[in-house]
Design an enzyme around this catalytic site. Structure first.
Site, PDB file in Angstrom:
ATOM      1  N   LYS A   1       9.827  -7.195  18.519  1.00 45.74           N
ATOM      2  CA  LYS A   1       9.745  -8.298  17.097  1.00 45.74           C
ATOM      3  C   LYS A   1      10.365  -9.520  16.916  1.00 45.74           C
ATOM      4  O   LYS A   1      11.059 -10.096  17.913  1.00 45.74           O
ATOM      5  CB  LYS A   1      11.060  -7.424  15.692  1.00 45.74           C
ATOM      6  CG  LYS A   1      11.219  -7.693  14.772  1.00 45.74           C
ATOM      7  CD  LYS A   1       9.839  -6.643  13.701  1.00 45.74           C
ATOM      8  CE  LYS A   1       9.515  -6.400  12.409  1.00 45.74           C
ATOM      9  NZ  LYS A   1       9.085  -4.699  12.871  1.00 45.74           N
TER      10      LYS A   1
ATOM     11  N   GLY B   1       9.023   1.728  -5.283  1.00 44.35           N
ATOM     12  CA  GLY B   1       7.834   0.630  -4.249  1.00 44.35           C
ATOM     13  C   GLY B   1       6.257   0.969  -4.920  1.00 44.35           C
ATOM     14  O   GLY B   1       6.660   1.633  -3.838  1.00 44.35           O
TER      15      GLY B   1
ATOM     16  N   GLY C   1       4.165  -0.365  -3.838  1.00 43.16           N
ATOM     17  CA  GLY C   1       3.304  -1.327  -3.056  1.00 43.16           C
ATOM     18  C   GLY C   1       2.209  -0.887  -2.102  1.00 43.16           C
ATOM     19  O   GLY C   1       1.887   0.485  -2.075  1.00 43.16           O
ATOM     20  N   ASN C   2       2.069  -1.756  -0.645  1.00 45.98           N
ATOM     21  CA  ASN C   2       0.840  -1.614   0.219  1.00 45.98           C
ATOM     22  C   ASN C   2       1.017   0.285   0.415  1.00 45.98           C
ATOM     23  O   ASN C   2       0.678   1.631   0.929  1.00 45.98           O
ATOM     24  CB  ASN C   2       1.086  -1.698   1.371  1.00 45.98           C
ATOM     25  CG  ASN C   2       0.075  -1.529   2.356  1.00 45.98           C
ATOM     26  OD1 ASN C   2       0.602  -0.444   3.622  1.00 45.98           O
ATOM     27  ND2 ASN C   2      -0.660  -1.877   2.842  1.00 45.98           N
TER      28      ASN C   2
ATOM     29  N   GLY D   1       3.743   2.514  -0.081  1.00 48.49           N
ATOM     30  CA  GLY D   1       4.112   3.625  -1.870  1.00 48.49           C
ATOM     31  C   GLY D   1       3.280   3.794  -2.579  1.00 48.49           C
ATOM     32  O   GLY D   1       3.149   5.062  -2.915  1.00 48.49           O
ATOM     33  N   TYR D   2       1.851   3.188  -2.457  1.00 52.00           N
ATOM     34  CA  TYR D   2       0.568   3.596  -3.217  1.00 52.00           C
ATOM     35  C   TYR D   2      -0.184   4.610  -2.568  1.00 52.00           C
ATOM     36  O   TYR D   2      -0.303   5.164  -3.178  1.00 52.00           O
ATOM     37  CB  TYR D   2       0.273   2.157  -4.331  1.00 52.00           C
ATOM     38  CG  TYR D   2      -1.208   2.439  -4.165  1.00 52.00           C
ATOM     39  CD1 TYR D   2      -1.349   2.732  -5.857  1.00 52.00           C
ATOM     40  CD2 TYR D   2      -2.285   2.327  -4.149  1.00 52.00           C
ATOM     41  CE1 TYR D   2      -2.417   3.314  -6.198  1.00 52.00           C
ATOM     42  CE2 TYR D   2      -3.708   2.841  -4.075  1.00 52.00           C
ATOM     43  CZ  TYR D   2      -3.402   2.809  -5.975  1.00 52.00           C
ATOM     44  OH  TYR D   2      -5.133   3.147  -6.610  1.00 52.00           O
TER      45      TYR D   2
HETATM   46  P1  NAD Z   1       5.172  -4.188   0.082  1.00 48.91           P
HETATM   47  O1  NAD Z   1       5.090  -5.647  -0.191  1.00 48.91           O
HETATM   48  O2  NAD Z   1       3.275  -3.947  -0.023  1.00 48.91           O
HETATM   49  O3  NAD Z   1       5.335  -3.210  -1.369  1.00 48.91           O
HETATM   50  C1  NAD Z   1       6.091  -3.556  -1.962  1.00 48.91           C
HETATM   51  C2  NAD Z   1       7.130  -3.046  -2.924  1.00 48.91           C
HETATM   52  O4  NAD Z   1       7.848  -2.620  -3.555  1.00 48.91           O
HETATM   53  C3  NAD Z   1       5.576  -3.497  -3.932  1.00 48.91           C
HETATM   54  O5  NAD Z   1       5.684  -2.550  -4.998  1.00 48.91           O
HETATM   55  C4  NAD Z   1       7.691  -4.495  -4.585  1.00 48.91           C
HETATM   56  O6  NAD Z   1       6.702  -4.321  -6.064  1.00 48.91           O
HETATM   57  C5  NAD Z   1       8.311  -2.631  -4.694  1.00 48.91           C
HETATM   58  N1  NAD Z   1       9.531  -3.656  -4.956  1.00 48.91           N
HETATM   59  C6  NAD Z   1      10.475  -4.601  -4.249  1.00 48.91           C
HETATM   60  N2  NAD Z   1      11.769  -4.971  -5.049  1.00 48.91           N
HETATM   61  C7  NAD Z   1      11.680  -3.005  -5.370  1.00 48.91           C
HETATM   62  C8  NAD Z   1      12.804  -2.876  -6.410  1.00 48.91           C
HETATM   63  N3  NAD Z   1      13.673  -3.722  -5.960  1.00 48.91           N
HETATM   64  N4  NAD Z   1      12.752  -2.171  -6.576  1.00 48.91           N
HETATM   65  C9  NAD Z   1      11.555  -1.239  -6.373  1.00 48.91           C
HETATM   66  N5  NAD Z   1      10.438  -1.557  -6.048  1.00 48.91           N
HETATM   67  C10 NAD Z   1      10.665  -2.313  -5.293  1.00 48.91           C
HETATM   68  O7  NAD Z   1       5.387  -3.395   0.938  1.00 48.91           O
HETATM   69  P2  NAD Z   1       4.674  -2.956   2.305  1.00 48.91           P
HETATM   70  O8  NAD Z   1       3.953  -3.190   2.864  1.00 48.91           O
HETATM   71  O9  NAD Z   1       4.388  -1.411   1.094  1.00 48.91           O
HETATM   72  O10 NAD Z   1       6.510  -2.549   2.604  1.00 48.91           O
HETATM   73  C11 NAD Z   1       7.587  -1.490   2.248  1.00 48.91           C
HETATM   74  C12 NAD Z   1       8.059  -1.137   3.273  1.00 48.91           C
HETATM   75  O11 NAD Z   1       7.278  -0.077   4.018  1.00 48.91           O
HETATM   76  C13 NAD Z   1       9.430  -2.161   3.498  1.00 48.91           C
HETATM   77  O12 NAD Z   1      10.539  -1.442   4.147  1.00 48.91           O
HETATM   78  C14 NAD Z   1       7.967  -2.205   4.817  1.00 48.91           C
HETATM   79  O13 NAD Z   1       8.728  -3.058   5.918  1.00 48.91           O
HETATM   80  C15 NAD Z   1       8.491  -0.565   5.296  1.00 48.91           C
HETATM   81  N6  NAD Z   1       6.994  -0.365   6.148  1.00 48.91           N
HETATM   82  C16 NAD Z   1       5.489  -0.974   6.018  1.00 48.91           C
HETATM   83  C17 NAD Z   1       4.694  -1.025   6.826  1.00 48.91           C
HETATM   84  C18 NAD Z   1       3.448  -1.482   6.331  1.00 48.91           C
HETATM   85  O14 NAD Z   1       2.329  -0.660   7.361  1.00 48.91           O
HETATM   86  N7  NAD Z   1       3.060  -1.906   5.030  1.00 48.91           N
HETATM   87  C19 NAD Z   1       5.075   0.137   8.072  1.00 48.91           C
HETATM   88  C20 NAD Z   1       6.056   0.322   8.440  1.00 48.91           C
HETATM   89  C21 NAD Z   1       6.482   0.335   6.773  1.00 48.91           C
END
Ligand code: NAD
Length: 416
Positions: free
Chosen positions: A112, A224, A226-227, A229-230
Site C-alpha cells: 500500500k 454509502g 458511492g462507487n 455501494g451504488y
Molecule cells: P466513494 O467515495 O465512491 O463513495 C463513498 C460513499 O460514502 C459516498 O456516497 C459518500 O457520500 C458516502 N459517505 C461518506 N461519509 C458517509 C457517512 N458518514 N455516512 C454515510 N455515507 C457516507 O468510495 P468507494 O470507492 O465507493 O469506497 C467505499 C468504501 O469501499 C471505502 O471504505 C473503500 O476503501 C472501500 N473499497 C472500495 C473499493 C473500490 O473498488 N472502490 C475496493 C475495496 C474497498
C-alpha cells in the site's frame, strides 16, 4: 488501538488457531520494505493554482510505500492521497492487502502507498506533478513482477494514467502492467468500476443460501451510495432483494416497501443528497445502521459499527463492503448476538481481483470483454466464500477469523 495494532491482533487470533510457530508469526508481522520519502512539487504560478500561490514555489509532501509480503506474488495495493495518511495506517492497509489477495487466492502479495496531501487543495497540474514525482521516487522498486500499485481513496484512473506514463518514460516498459485502475483507453479493464460491488453481490448470494434465506424476503440497507455501494445496491435490487435503506454523507433514507437505487441516485445527482428523496423516512447517517433489515452493508467509511451502536444492529448479516467498518469491540458484540459478519477482506475483494485481471491483460497484451471479466470473477468470489465458510464451520470461528486463517495458511505455505 491503532490500525496496525488492530491488524496484528487479527493476525494473532488466526495464528493461534492455526498453531503457528512464533518465529513464523514474527516474520508475518514484519513488512518486507518500507519506503518513506519527500515528494517535492512545484506549485503553479498565479491563476493556475487552486491554492492561489503566485511564486511558483516548491512544496514538500510526504510519500509512502509499504511492501508487506510478496510470498504469493508481486506486492499489490492502492496509493491513497489523504491529509491523514501516516505510516501506521499504510502498514495496516498493506498487511490487509496481503490477506485479501490470499483470501481470493490470486497470485499477488500485499502493499500500500500514500501521500499525506489534501488533493482538493491542488490544481490539476499540481496533482499531475505530485503523482509523477511519487513514481520518480519509487520506480526502481516497483514493476509488473515486483509491485503493482492501484487507486485508493482520492486517487483516480487519471492519476494511474499519469503514473503509468511516468513509469514508461523512466523505464521503457510500456506494458502498463505496473499500475492498475487505469482508464479503459490506457489499458484499464472492462468491469473494474463495478467490480467491487459485483464481487460483493456474489458473496451476498452465497451467504443467503447458507442461511436459508431467499432474496425476495431479504431486506438490505446500504450505508454509502458511492462507487461500491451504488453498484452493489443496483445488482442486489436486480437480483430480487429489497433495498430498504440507503445513505450518503448527509444522512439516510428508509422505506420498508423498497427503494430504487437508480432513482435515488438520480435525486442525489440533481439535489445533492439521498435525503432529498420524497415520500420516505429520513434517518441520520449512523441511525440507518440500526434500522430493521436482514443484511446491513456498510459501504462508506471505516469504524462505523462500534461498541456504541453494535448492540442495536438488527441485521442477521453484515456484509463489509467498506474497508474496516467494524471495530474489534463491535465485532465481539455482533458475534455474541449471532450476527454473521462477512469481513471486508472477502466481501470487497472483487476490486483487487479485477485489478489482477487488468495486470494479466496488460502482460498478455489482451483486452477482455466485460462478460469475460465477470465469468472469471464470479467463480473466484463464490469459491472464496465457500472456503471461508468451510473454515468457519470446521474450526467454530467467526467469518473474519476464518478468512484470516485461510489467508495466513496460504501465505505461510508460500513462504515455506
Ligand atoms: P466513494 O467515495 O465512491 O463513495 C463513498 C460513499 O460514502 C459516498 O456516497 C459518500 O457520500 C458516502 N459517505 C461518506 N461519509 C458517509 C457517512 N458518514 N455516512 C454515510 N455515507 C457516507 O468510495 P468507494 O470507492 O465507493 O469506497 C467505499 C468504501 O469501499 C471505502 O471504505 C473503500 O476503501 C472501500 N473499497 C472500495 C473499493 C473500490 O473498488 N472502490 C475496493 C475495496 C474497498
Amino acid at each position: 488501538m491503532s490500525a496496525f495494532e488492530n491488524a496484528m491482533r487479527q493476525l494473532d487470533i488466526a495464528a493461534e488457531k492455526l498453531g503457528l510457530d512464533s518465529s513464523v508469526v514474527d516474520k508475518l508481522k514484519q513488512p518486507d520494505n518500507i519506503f518513506e520519502f519527500d515528494v517535492p512539487v512545484r506549485m503553479s504560478a498565479k491563476g493556475g493554482s487552486a491554492s492561489g500561490r503566485d511564486d511558483g514555489s516548491e512544496k514538500i509532501f510526504h510519500g509512502y510505500r509499504v511492501q508487506f509480503n510478496n510470498a504469493r506474488g508481486p506486492y499489490k495495493g492502492g496509493i491513497r492521497y489523504h491529509p491523514q495518511v501516516d505510516l501506521d495506517e499504510v502498514k495496516a492497509l498493506a498487511f490487509w492487502m496481503a490477506i485479501k489477495t490470499a483470501v481470493v487466492d490470486i497470485p499477488m502479495g500485499g502493499g500500500k502507498g500514500g501521500i499525506e496531501v489534501n488533493p482538493k487543495e491542488l490544481s490539476l497540474a499540481e496533482l499531475e506533478r505530485l503523482s509523477r514525482e511519487w513514481v520518480r521516487k519509487m520506480y526502481e522498486h516497483i514493476g509488473p513482477k515486483v509491485d503493482v500499485p492501484a487507486p485508493d481513496v482520492n486517487t483516480t484512473p487519471q492519476i494511474m494514467a499519469w503514473m503509468a506514463d511516468e513509469y514508461a518514460k523512466l523505464t521503457g516498459d510500456t506494458t502498463g502492467a505496473t499500475f492498475t485502475g487505469k482508464p479503459l483507453d490506457k489499458g484499464g479493464s472492462e468491469g473494474r468500476e463495478a467490480a467491487t460491488g459485483q464481487g460483493g453481490f456474489y458473496v451476498l448470494d452465497e451467504i443467503i443460501k447458507k442461511l436459508s434465506l431467499n432474496p425476495t424476503d431479504t431486506r438490505v440497507i446500504v450505508q454509502g451510495i458511492g462507487n461500491v455501494g451504488y453498484h452493489f445496491a443496483q445488482l442486489a435490487r436486480q437480483g430480487g432483494y429489497k433495498i430498504v435503506g440507503l445513505s450518503d454523507s448527509k444522512g439516510g433514507i428508509y422505506n420498508p416497501n423498497g427503494l430504487d437505487p437508480e432513482e435515488v441516485m438520480r435525486v442525489k445527482k440533481e439535489k445533492g443528497s439521498v435525503i432529498n428523496v420524497d415520500g420516505v423516512e429520513k434517518v441520520g447517517g449512523l441511525a440507518i445502521l440500526q434500522k430493521e433489515c436482514d443484511v446491513l452493508v456498510p459501504a462508506a467509511l471505516e469504524n462505523q459499527i462500534t461498541a456504541d451502536n453494535a448492540a442495536r444492529v438488527k441485521a442477521k448479516v453484515i456484509l463489509e463492503m467498506a474497508n474496516g467498518p467494524t471495530t474489534p469491540e463491535a465485532d465481539k458484540i455482533l458475534h455474541d448476538k449471532g450476527i454473521s459478519v462477512v469481513p471486508d477482506v472477502l466481501a470487497n475483494a472483487g476490486g483487487v481481483t479485477v485489478s489482477y485481471f487488468e495486470w494479466e491483460q496488460n502482460l498478455k497484451n489482451e483486452h477482455w470483454t466485460e462478460a469475460e471479466v465477470l465469468a472469471k470473477l464470479e467463480p473466484i468470489m463464490r469459491e472464496s466464500f465457500r472456503a471461508v465458510w468451510d473454515t468457519h464451520e470446521e474450526h467454530g470461528v467467526d467469518l473474519r477469523t476464518a478468512a484470516f486463517m485461510l489467508a495466513v495458511k496460504r501465505i505461510v505455505e508460500a513462504m515455506k
